[in-house]
Design a protein around this motif. Structure first.
Motif, PDB file in Angstrom:
ATOM      1  N   ALA A 128       0.782  -1.345   0.035  1.00 54.43           N
ATOM      2  CA  ALA A 128      -0.225   0.120  -0.118  1.00 54.43           C
ATOM      3  C   ALA A 128       0.943   1.169   0.033  1.00 54.43           C
ATOM      4  CB  ALA A 128      -0.779   0.006   1.247  1.00 54.43           C
ATOM      5  N   LYS A 129       2.211   1.054   0.192  1.00 53.60           N
ATOM      6  CA  LYS A 129       3.061   2.250   0.401  1.00 53.60           C
ATOM      7  C   LYS A 129       3.981   2.359  -0.858  1.00 53.60           C
ATOM      8  CE  LYS A 129       3.284   2.829   5.261  1.00 53.60           C
ATOM      9  NZ  LYS A 129       4.124   3.130   6.383  1.00 53.60           N
ATOM     10  N   GLY A 130       3.692   1.600  -1.853  1.00 54.34           N
ATOM     11  CA  GLY A 130       4.496   1.522  -3.044  1.00 54.34           C
ATOM     12  C   GLY A 130       4.213   3.038  -3.959  1.00 54.34           C
ATOM     13  N   PRO A 131       5.155   3.227  -4.617  1.00 57.08           N
ATOM     14  CA  PRO A 131       5.274   4.634  -5.444  1.00 57.08           C
ATOM     15  C   PRO A 131       4.081   4.323  -6.598  1.00 57.08           C
ATOM     16  CG  PRO A 131       7.234   3.374  -6.218  1.00 57.08           C
ATOM     17  CD  PRO A 131       6.551   2.522  -5.106  1.00 57.08           C
ATOM     18  N   HIS A 132       3.774   3.273  -7.132  1.00 56.89           N
ATOM     19  CA  HIS A 132       2.826   3.222  -7.972  1.00 56.89           C
ATOM     20  C   HIS A 132       1.172   3.201  -7.500  1.00 56.89           C
ATOM     21  CE1 HIS A 132       3.948  -0.827  -6.766  1.00 56.89           C
ATOM     22  NE2 HIS A 132       2.780  -1.057  -6.771  1.00 56.89           N
ATOM     23  N   VAL A 133       1.266   3.569  -6.284  1.00 60.11           N
ATOM     24  CA  VAL A 133      -0.411   3.178  -5.428  1.00 60.11           C
ATOM     25  C   VAL A 133      -0.683   4.876  -5.280  1.00 60.11           C
ATOM     26  CG1 VAL A 133      -1.531   2.629  -3.329  1.00 60.11           C
ATOM     27  CG2 VAL A 133       0.138   1.189  -4.623  1.00 60.11           C
ATOM     28  N   THR A 134      -1.586   5.422  -5.439  1.00 57.58           N
ATOM     29  CA  THR A 134      -2.142   6.557  -5.183  1.00 57.58           C
ATOM     30  C   THR A 134      -3.297   6.688  -4.187  1.00 57.58           C
ATOM     31  OG1 THR A 134      -2.786   8.814  -6.000  1.00 57.58           O
ATOM     32  CG2 THR A 134      -3.507   6.858  -7.198  1.00 57.58           C
ATOM     33  N   TRP A 135      -3.126   7.467  -2.999  1.00 56.43           N
ATOM     34  CA  TRP A 135      -4.177   7.521  -1.968  1.00 56.43           C
ATOM     35  C   TRP A 135      -4.798   8.969  -1.911  1.00 56.43           C
ATOM     36  CZ3 TRP A 135      -6.004   3.347   0.547  1.00 56.43           C
ATOM     37  CH2 TRP A 135      -5.043   2.361   0.666  1.00 56.43           C
ATOM     38  N   PRO A 161      -2.683  12.344  -9.582  1.00 54.44           N
ATOM     39  CA  PRO A 161      -3.615  11.225  -9.899  1.00 54.44           C
ATOM     40  C   PRO A 161      -2.956  10.105 -10.702  1.00 54.44           C
ATOM     41  CG  PRO A 161      -3.763  13.094 -11.559  1.00 54.44           C
ATOM     42  CD  PRO A 161      -3.006  13.564 -10.480  1.00 54.44           C
ATOM     43  N   GLU A 162      -1.684  10.280 -11.156  1.00 54.84           N
ATOM     44  CA  GLU A 162      -0.929   9.184 -11.793  1.00 54.84           C
ATOM     45  C   GLU A 162       0.706   9.326 -11.510  1.00 54.84           C
ATOM     46  OE1 GLU A 162      -1.474   9.823 -16.068  1.00 54.84           O
ATOM     47  OE2 GLU A 162      -3.712   9.009 -15.945  1.00 54.84           O
ATOM     48  N   PRO A 163       0.826   8.742 -10.420  1.00 54.27           N
ATOM     49  CA  PRO A 163       2.104   8.917  -9.853  1.00 54.27           C
ATOM     50  C   PRO A 163       3.148   7.649 -10.345  1.00 54.27           C
ATOM     51  CG  PRO A 163       0.819   7.567  -8.213  1.00 54.27           C
ATOM     52  CD  PRO A 163       0.108   8.079  -9.396  1.00 54.27           C
ATOM     53  N   TRP A 164       2.591   6.718 -11.300  1.00 58.59           N
ATOM     54  CA  TRP A 164       3.549   5.885 -11.843  1.00 58.59           C
ATOM     55  C   TRP A 164       4.155   6.452 -12.982  1.00 58.59           C
ATOM     56  CZ3 TRP A 164      -1.917   5.349 -10.658  1.00 58.59           C
ATOM     57  CH2 TRP A 164      -2.481   5.630 -11.778  1.00 58.59           C
ATOM     58  N   ASN A 165       3.617   7.599 -13.365  1.00 62.50           N
ATOM     59  CA  ASN A 165       4.255   8.196 -14.820  1.00 62.50           C
ATOM     60  C   ASN A 165       5.533   8.899 -14.262  1.00 62.50           C
ATOM     61  OD1 ASN A 165       2.358   7.307 -16.746  1.00 62.50           O
ATOM     62  ND2 ASN A 165       1.086   9.043 -16.419  1.00 62.50           N
ATOM     63  N   GLN A 166       5.624   9.259 -13.076  1.00 61.19           N
ATOM     64  CA  GLN A 166       6.761  10.130 -12.756  1.00 61.19           C
ATOM     65  C   GLN A 166       8.042   9.165 -12.254  1.00 61.19           C
ATOM     66  OE1 GLN A 166       5.525  12.693  -9.755  1.00 61.19           O
ATOM     67  NE2 GLN A 166       4.385  13.808 -11.163  1.00 61.19           N
ATOM     68  N   LEU A 167       7.920   7.811 -12.654  1.00 60.75           N
ATOM     69  CA  LEU A 167       8.871   6.952 -12.163  1.00 60.75           C
ATOM     70  C   LEU A 167      10.062   6.702 -13.120  1.00 60.75           C
ATOM     71  CD1 LEU A 167       6.905   4.085 -10.521  1.00 60.75           C
ATOM     72  CD2 LEU A 167       8.100   5.893  -9.435  1.00 60.75           C
ATOM     73  N   PRO A 193       6.402   8.086 -24.165  1.00 56.76           N
ATOM     74  CA  PRO A 193       6.777   9.626 -24.179  1.00 56.76           C
ATOM     75  C   PRO A 193       6.534  10.035 -22.540  1.00 56.76           C
ATOM     76  CG  PRO A 193       4.327   9.063 -24.690  1.00 56.76           C
ATOM     77  CD  PRO A 193       5.173   7.570 -24.423  1.00 56.76           C
ATOM     78  N   ASP A 194       6.990  11.227 -22.418  1.00 55.75           N
ATOM     79  CA  ASP A 194       6.995  11.919 -21.200  1.00 55.75           C
ATOM     80  C   ASP A 194       5.536  12.695 -21.152  1.00 55.75           C
ATOM     81  OD1 ASP A 194       9.681  11.195 -20.495  1.00 55.75           O
ATOM     82  OD2 ASP A 194      10.404  13.017 -21.359  1.00 55.75           O
ATOM     83  N   PHE A 195       5.043  12.495 -19.715  1.00 56.95           N
ATOM     84  CA  PHE A 195       3.532  13.326 -19.683  1.00 56.95           C
ATOM     85  C   PHE A 195       3.869  14.275 -18.766  1.00 56.95           C
ATOM     86  CE2 PHE A 195       2.473   8.862 -20.772  1.00 56.95           C
ATOM     87  CZ  PHE A 195       1.310   9.269 -21.735  1.00 56.95           C
TER      88      PHE A 195
END
Length: 81
Positions: A37-44, A50-56, A79-81
């Motif tokens: 639940a604390k992973g970087p691809h999970v958003t609370w 809204p999309e933290p997985w795009n910043q990895l 592509p970069d978002f």
């Protein structure tokens, strides 16, 4: 619940190891769920990011254990978002 287990363990002392390993497994499962639940691809909080997985970075290791994958040599394909 604990009182019932304690009373039952007094009557049947052979069940004490079983109670121990059941509690150990439940505790391990709970800790693993907290880790997921604390992973970087999970958003609370959807409003701030809204999309933290795009910043990895493309070299981020998603798996718990990657045996044959060298993440340092991966190229970013999207592509970069």
């Amino acid at each position: 619940m604990l009182r019932i287990m304690r009373d039952h363990a007094r009557k049947h002392p052979g069940l004490i190891p079983q109670f121990f390993f059941i509690c150990l497994g439940m505790g391990g499962a709970a800790l693993y769920l907290v880790r997921l639940a604390k992973g970087p691809h999970v958003t609370w909080n959807k409003s701030s990011n809204p999309e933290p997985w795009n910043q990895l970075s493309p070299t981020y290791q998603y798996k718990f254990l990657a045996v044959n994958t060298d993440y340092k040599n991966l190229k970013k394909e999207g592509p970069d978002f």
